[in-house]
Design a protein around this motif. Structure first.
Motif, PDB file in Angstrom:
ATOM      1  N   MET A 116      37.611  45.280  37.617  1.00 43.87           N
ATOM      2  CA  MET A 116      36.264  45.746  37.992  1.00 43.87           C
ATOM      3  C   MET A 116      35.342  44.566  38.274  1.00 43.87           C
ATOM      4  N   ARG A 117      35.405  43.551  37.427  1.00 44.11           N
ATOM      5  CA  ARG A 117      34.536  42.375  37.619  1.00 44.11           C
ATOM      6  C   ARG A 117      34.849  41.652  38.922  1.00 44.11           C
ATOM      7  N   ASP A 127      26.798  47.694  33.354  1.00 40.71           N
ATOM      8  CA  ASP A 127      26.300  47.489  34.714  1.00 40.71           C
ATOM      9  C   ASP A 127      27.396  47.627  35.773  1.00 40.71           C
ATOM     10  N   LEU A 128      28.655  47.638  35.354  1.00 33.53           N
ATOM     11  CA  LEU A 128      29.763  47.824  36.296  1.00 33.53           C
ATOM     12  C   LEU A 128      29.834  49.254  36.827  1.00 33.53           C
ATOM     13  N   LEU A 129      29.456  50.232  35.981  1.00 35.16           N
ATOM     14  CA  LEU A 129      29.689  51.642  36.332  1.00 35.16           C
ATOM     15  C   LEU A 129      28.484  52.546  36.111  1.00 35.16           C
ATOM     16  N   ASN A 130      27.270  51.989  35.997  1.00 37.57           N
ATOM     17  CA  ASN A 130      26.110  52.831  35.688  1.00 37.57           C
ATOM     18  C   ASN A 130      25.372  53.299  36.942  1.00 37.57           C
ATOM     19  N   LYS A 134      28.164  52.132  42.176  1.00 38.17           N
ATOM     20  CA  LYS A 134      28.828  51.105  41.360  1.00 38.17           C
ATOM     21  C   LYS A 134      30.226  51.558  40.939  1.00 38.17           C
ATOM     22  N   ILE A 135      30.379  52.841  40.650  1.00 37.77           N
ATOM     23  CA  ILE A 135      31.703  53.350  40.265  1.00 37.77           C
ATOM     24  C   ILE A 135      32.700  53.117  41.388  1.00 37.77           C
ATOM     25  N   CYS A 136      32.340  53.521  42.601  1.00 32.27           N
ATOM     26  CA  CYS A 136      33.269  53.331  43.717  1.00 32.27           C
ATOM     27  C   CYS A 136      33.546  51.859  43.990  1.00 32.27           C
ATOM     28  N   ARG A 137      32.508  51.018  43.932  1.00 30.29           N
ATOM     29  CA  ARG A 137      32.725  49.590  44.184  1.00 30.29           C
ATOM     30  C   ARG A 137      33.623  48.976  43.118  1.00 30.29           C
TER      31      ARG A 137
END
Length: 195
Positions: A116-117, A127-130, A134-137
């Motif tokens: 993910m990072r 902050d990765l999935l909020n 961001k979830i798709c990225r």
């Protein structure tokens, strides 16, 4: 493979009323077997979009090439591109021919955080999935995965027996029409809920 403790959700989970599916998705784990490794996150915020009478639903104006997946069978990924920069992941619900889906708005990172990072440089922790984009990225999901069967082996949801003790409910976020409908569900105790 899913262990007995990690039970993959079956199609009948998605073939129920959309608000019920949305509520029951909280605490479940989104899993993607990406080319870079397995990634997962605990779902903590979702929104329901229900049929052609819901003005905020992509199907409100009928079937198009963009939203055709919503009219198909339940338990399929509907991924669209918005604002020329974000992909958003939805799960098709109810029955074939009735366009409804649950937008995945936020999750807590679980497995594959290093992947993910790499996909979201400069982001860490919640902050990765909020947020839906961001979830798709951070999962590496694009329109290329639109239409994936959520009961298959690449993209699916697992029940890992996590109970969400306090479920919040509110109007949906960021919609111009139908915003008064309280169809957003979230984990009141999660720091990953979008702002």
């Amino acid at each position: 493979m899913s262990s007995k403790r990690h039970q993959k959700l079956r199609r009948d989970f998605y073939s129920r009323p959309t608000q019920q599916v949305a509520r029951d998705l909280l605490g479940k784990f989104l899993v993607y077997r990406s080319p870079e490794g397995t990634i997962s996150g605990k779902l903590v915020e979702v929104e329901a979009y229900i049929g052609q009478t819901d003005p905020a639903c992509h199907a409100a104006r009928g079937k198009t090439a963009r939203n055709a997946v919503m009219f198909g069978p339940p338990g399929v990924a509907y991924i669209y591109f918005v604002y020329g920069m974000y992909h958003c992941l939805n799960f098709v619900t109810e029955q074939t021919g009735f366009p409804a889906a649950v937008l995945i708005r936020a999750a807590e990172p679980a497995d594959g955080v290093e992947v993910m990072r790499r996909l979201s440089p400069g982001r860490n922790g919640y902050d990765l999935l909020n947020g839906p984009g961001k979830i798709c990225r951070s999962f590496g999901l694009t329109r290329a995965q639109n239409g994936l069967d959520l009961t298959g082996e690449r993209l699916y949801v697992e029940d890992r027996n996590v109970l969400v003790a306090r479920v919040g409910r509110s109007p949906r976020v960021g919609v111009k029409v139908g915003s008064e409908r309280p169809w957003r569900f979230y984990d009141r105790d999660s720091g990953a809920v979008s702002r």
